[in-house]
Motif scaffolding. Structure first.
Motif, PDB file in Angstrom:
ATOM      1  N   ASP A 159       1.232  -4.083  -9.447  1.00 46.91           N
ATOM      2  CA  ASP A 159       0.979  -4.519  -8.071  1.00 46.91           C
ATOM      3  C   ASP A 159       1.268  -6.029  -8.040  1.00 46.91           C
ATOM      4  OD1 ASP A 159       0.029  -5.400  -5.671  1.00 46.91           O
ATOM      5  OD2 ASP A 159      -1.992  -4.563  -5.900  1.00 46.91           O
TER       6      ASP A 159
ATOM      7  N   THR B  88       0.838  -1.202   0.000  1.00 42.08           N
ATOM      8  CA  THR B  88       0.000   0.000   0.000  1.00 42.08           C
ATOM      9  C   THR B  88       0.871   1.250   0.000  1.00 42.08           C
ATOM     10  OG1 THR B  88      -1.614  -1.262   1.226  1.00 42.08           O
ATOM     11  CG2 THR B  88      -1.944   1.116   1.175  1.00 42.08           C
TER      12      THR B  88
ATOM     13  N   TYR C 241       5.675  -9.964   3.916  1.00 39.33           N
ATOM     14  CA  TYR C 241       4.970 -10.980   4.723  1.00 39.33           C
ATOM     15  C   TYR C 241       4.124 -11.893   3.848  1.00 39.33           C
ATOM     16  CZ  TYR C 241       0.633  -8.293   4.358  1.00 39.33           C
ATOM     17  OH  TYR C 241      -0.474  -7.649   3.871  1.00 39.33           O
ATOM     18  N   LYS C 242       3.735 -11.416   2.675  1.00 37.79           N
ATOM     19  CA  LYS C 242       2.953 -12.291   1.789  1.00 37.79           C
ATOM     20  C   LYS C 242       3.852 -13.343   1.113  1.00 37.79           C
ATOM     21  CE  LYS C 242      -1.050  -9.534   0.966  1.00 37.79           C
ATOM     22  NZ  LYS C 242      -1.939  -8.890   0.014  1.00 37.79           N
TER      23      LYS C 242
ATOM     24  N   SER D  27       4.786  -6.841  -0.779  1.00 34.87           N
ATOM     25  CA  SER D  27       4.896  -6.925   0.688  1.00 34.87           C
ATOM     26  C   SER D  27       5.602  -8.226   1.042  1.00 34.87           C
ATOM     27  CB  SER D  27       3.509  -6.937   1.343  1.00 34.87           C
ATOM     28  OG  SER D  27       2.802  -5.772   1.052  1.00 34.87           O
TER      29      SER D  27
ATOM     30  N   HIS E  38      -6.858  -4.481  -6.326  1.00 31.13           N
ATOM     31  CA  HIS E  38      -7.020  -4.501  -4.873  1.00 31.13           C
ATOM     32  C   HIS E  38      -7.462  -3.115  -4.390  1.00 31.13           C
ATOM     33  CE1 HIS E  38      -5.603  -4.540  -0.648  1.00 31.13           C
ATOM     34  NE2 HIS E  38      -5.739  -5.850  -0.715  1.00 31.13           N
TER      35      HIS E  38
END
Ligand code: PLP
Length: 789
Positions: free
Chosen positions: A231, A105, A256-257, A254, A136
């Motif tokens: 993205d 984001t 953590y994904k 990101s 998204h």
């Protein structure tokens, strides 16, 4: 993913099309902390492997990292990690730069905020902000930023986009022209809604201006240079992104994904820029890449990401195929799939399957998430933060969308059906740690709860090795039907009782001395300032101070506490153990000798309490098979109030009393058609864990009550109880069942309401008795009606 299953699986079933079973079991062992949980929400977040956290903590403990602005060593490490990130995407610092951000984001915002839309040579020329509608929510949110920057904002639909970008252009890519405005296109490399992979090989075509005709139709300036922002958040965890093949201007992601850890760290991959960095998280990132390389064999083209991509693709494909074939007895298909590909091409489809379930009359089934939760399966439901894709694939027109919102639906709430039409879908997403047995568990759950057929025998054809999966029933039995054998509890309290001559009467009183443990049934009991005396005045906490609840520890109901008023003790009972007596009050008989003042949390309130000592702690730890538990007595000084703040509460969740109507439970029992559900009426009543059980000639009437008089006592109705999965716990055994939740959610259209909450008002007709007895007459007061007394 289940240790006790592993041998079995080893011999019989292949766990992956790509990876062999030894390798897969080794991988799965990194996630053994999941125990029986079946994790199918990797698109929400990946899980971090155990060895990753070990490596990171080892590194942080043995090295000193300081602020990179002052510390050269840390700075060097971070530069190294930038290289690692770029290498992972098959590029290098001569072509791309990594900017660390707090996540996708923020990366997206950063680009939109700093993008040069206006031509540097001619300020009259300005580009546009163009986005794919099926992005998204984080991308959709960029409109606000673009609006502030005064540029034209346009969206393009899924179909228009695919058609336009895949139409070859005659034009060559023009040189960057400073006299033109600059346009920014944002689209996902993979849909977070259904895993569809948008083309990346069209970026060249976009740079050549293939979207100009679309801009023109929207009356926007076409004299523009094109920049592409990808993205990649949903794409990179299970696909290889090769930045030497496609060359987007910006890529957002990101971590953590991808790795499950660290959270709050993402990247913007771009040319020639820099920023300030969260340095400890970045240090962790090195290990993320290392551990992934160590864990995953390079089975496909000697490449880690291609191996993961193939392994997860075949899992999702298998689920997709099974769902397509799944039918009710009458031949009606049980699943509606919301896909943009039929899993025949890994280039077009990632490891996500999105669908809804239908009944045999073709009506939609809501609340699948509750059932999955009950079966310990993590899936996601709803609009999945992508209202564009949701609207397109579920065929919701703008008018219906508006109607849904005005009916109170908003993203992320629990309303999944409005007027019988789904407002969202079920998303299953796979990570490298998932196996075919996870697919089987999900299908078994769907069959058991919704399709009510024998689990179809599924022949799984492997690319490399033809193999048959083991009988799904076996998996099912092993995993879900954990039962604890218990003798019949004595029900003699209400067996021989004569019927009261009042048509509505109190038939049973139950108190629950220890929160979430078994009931203590009595024929008469005293009401105190917080509800029934000794009702939920004790609780069991873990060594971290968190209160145990039956939702997470269903076996708690096998502890059956009793209050002995003669000996002034709380007697703990559990099958197979000697009873233990604990004094009711601290300071009596020295048993609270070791009492310490402690604090714990129940429903976010801080509770003051007394520790009941070592003996009680050992007893509850043994009974539940969990180490280091403590039994805590609520402090007399603790004055926990209700949410509205007007009544005192014990450790119960929200109200002083819960009233349940036997007639309503009987009505529900008659609706339950599942032949496997064999509760008698008393066992079914017990599941609702009411304090006051009444019987009336008619069912469901209690929902309309405003006040109720029971014997000489007046109670105010505080609302209906929203029942959760707790009602699926058989209170005799702690075993979880599908019913009665399935029937309640059907009969109450998703509103899981059963029983009413009461608070005590006082005595009536001059009585000064504080106790209440079974067979007392029940007299309700309806809305608007006057008091009968
Ligand atoms: C998860 C996700 C995001 C948002 O990522 P954050 O880490 O929450 O910023 C954006 N786009 C897609 C496609 C995603 O899957």
């Amino acid at each position: 993913m289940y240790r006790h299953d592993q041998n079995h699986i080893n011999n019989m079933t292949k766990l992956s099309t790509i990876l062999d079973n030894d390798c897969m079991l080794n991988l799965v062992s990194e996630f053994s902390r999941l125990e029986e949980k079946c994790y199918l929400d990797s698109a929400g977040a990946a899980l971090y492997p155990k060895s990753l956290i070990n490596k990171i903590s080892g590194d942080l403990i043995s090295n000193v990292y300081m602020n990179p602005h002052s510390d050269q060593y840390t700075k060097d490490c971070i530069d190294q990690i930038r290289c690692l990130v770029l290498n992972h995407f098959n590029t290098d610092p001569s072509k791309y730069t990594v900017i660390f951000t707090s996540g996708t984001t923020q990366s997206l915002k950063l680009v939109t905020e700093s993008f040069q839309f206006v031509s540097t040579a001619d300020e009259n020329n300005q580009g546009s902000f163009l986005y794919l509608r099926d992005n998204h929510t984080s991308v959709i949110g960029l409109r606000e930023i673009a609006k502030e920057r005064n540029v034209d904002i346009i969206y393009i639909s899924h179909d228009d986009f695919l058609k336009t970008v895949q139409t070859p252009q005659n034009q060559k890519e023009h040189e960057f022209d400073t006299s033109r405005g600059n346009s920014l296109l944002v689209y996902p490399a993979q849909s977070n809604f259904n895993g569809y992979k948008y083309p990346l090989d069209c970026i060249q075509n976009i740079k050549c201006g293939c979207l100009n005709t679309y801009l023109k139709k929207q009356l926007c300036a076409v004299h523009t240079n094109w920049f592409v922002l990808i993205d990649a958040a949903s794409y990179v965890p299970t696909s290889n992104l090769d930045l030497s093949e496609c060359e987007p201007d910006f890529v957002c992601l990101s971590f953590y994904k991808m790795f499950g850890y660290p959270t709050g760290l993402g990247a913007l991959i771009v040319r020639n820029k820099n920023g300030t960095v969260p340095f400890l998280s970045i240090v962790a990132l090195k290990h993320c890449f290392d551990v992934l390389k160590d864990l995953i064999p390079r089975a496909i083209e000697y490449d880690v990401m291609k191996t993961i991509a193939n392994h997860t693709f075949y899992l999702a494909q298998d689920l997709y195929n099974q769902l397509c074939l799944l039918k009710h007895e009458n031949g009606v298909k049980a699943a509606v799939l919301y896909m943009d590909s039929n899993f025949n091409d890994i280039k077009k489809q990632g490891s996500i399957v999105t669908f809804n379930l239908l009944r045999k009359d073709r009506s939609y089934i809501g609340y699948a998430e509750h059932m999955a939760d009950l079966f310990n399966i993590a899936i996601r439901t709803g609009c999945l933060c992508n209202s564009g894709a949701c609207q397109r694939l579920l065929n919701i027109d703008n008018k219906e969308m508006k109607a849904m919102y005005s009916a109170g639906h908003k993203c992320g709430d629990n309303i999944d059906l409005i007027n019988g039409k789904p407002t969202g879908a079920i998303r299953v997403s796979f990570g490298y740690y998932n196996t075919f047995s996870d697919v089987d568990k999900l299908i078994a759950m769907i069959c058991k709860c919704f399709v009510k057929i024998e689990i179809p025998k599924h022949i799984r054809i492997m690319n490399m090795n033809t193999n048959v999966t083991k009988s799904n029933n076996e998996v099912f039995e092993n995993i879900y039907l954990r039962s604890i054998i218990l003798d019949e509890e004595d029900n003699n309290l209400h067996n021989e009782i004569p019927r009261s001559n009042s048509a509505m009467y109190l038939s049973e009183i139950a108190i629950f001395p220890i929160k979430s443990c078994g009931a203590f049934k009595v024929t008469a009991w005293k009401i105190g300032p917080k509800g029934f005396e000794y009702d939920r005045e004790w609780m069991i906490i873990k060594d971290n101070g968190v209160c145990l609840t039956q939702k997470n520890y269903p076996q708690m109901c096998i502890i059956r506490p009793e209050i002995n008023l003669k000996t002034k003790t709380l007697v703990l009972n559990c099958e197979g153990m000697y009873p233990l007596s604990v004094p009711l009050a601290p300071g009596v008989m020295n048993a609270y000798h070791e009492s310490t003042f402690c604090r714990s949390k129940v429903c976010t309130d801080v509770i003051k309490g007394y520790d009941c000592g070592e003996e009680a702690a050992d007893w509850v730890s043994n009974a539940l098979g969990i180490s280091y538990l403590r039994l805590i007595r609520q402090s007399f000084e603790d004055s926990r109030l209700s949410k509205a703040g007007d009544i005192q509460l014990s450790l119960s969740n929200q109200a002083q009393f819960l009233l349940v109507n036997k007639a309503t439970v009987q009505w529900l029992k008659n609706k339950i058609l599942d032949p496997l559900f064999d509760d008698d009426i008393d066992s079914l009543i017990d599941r609702f864990r009411g304090n006051l059980i009444i019987d009336t000639p008619q069912e469901l009437i209690e929902k309309e009550w405003k006040k109720v008089f029971i014997g000489d006592h007046e109670f105010r109705v505080d609302g209906q109880c929203t029942r959760c999965q707790m009602v699926c716990i058989d209170q005799k055994t702690g075993e979880k069942t599908v019913e009665p939740l399935r029937t309640i959610s059907e009969q109450f259209a998703g509103k899981l309401r059963f029983g009413i909450y009461l608070s005590y008002v006082g005595t009536v007709s001059g009585s000064n008795s504080r106790s209440i007895q079974v067979f007392s007459p029940v007299e309700p007061v309806h809305n608007q009606e006057e008091s009968p007394k």
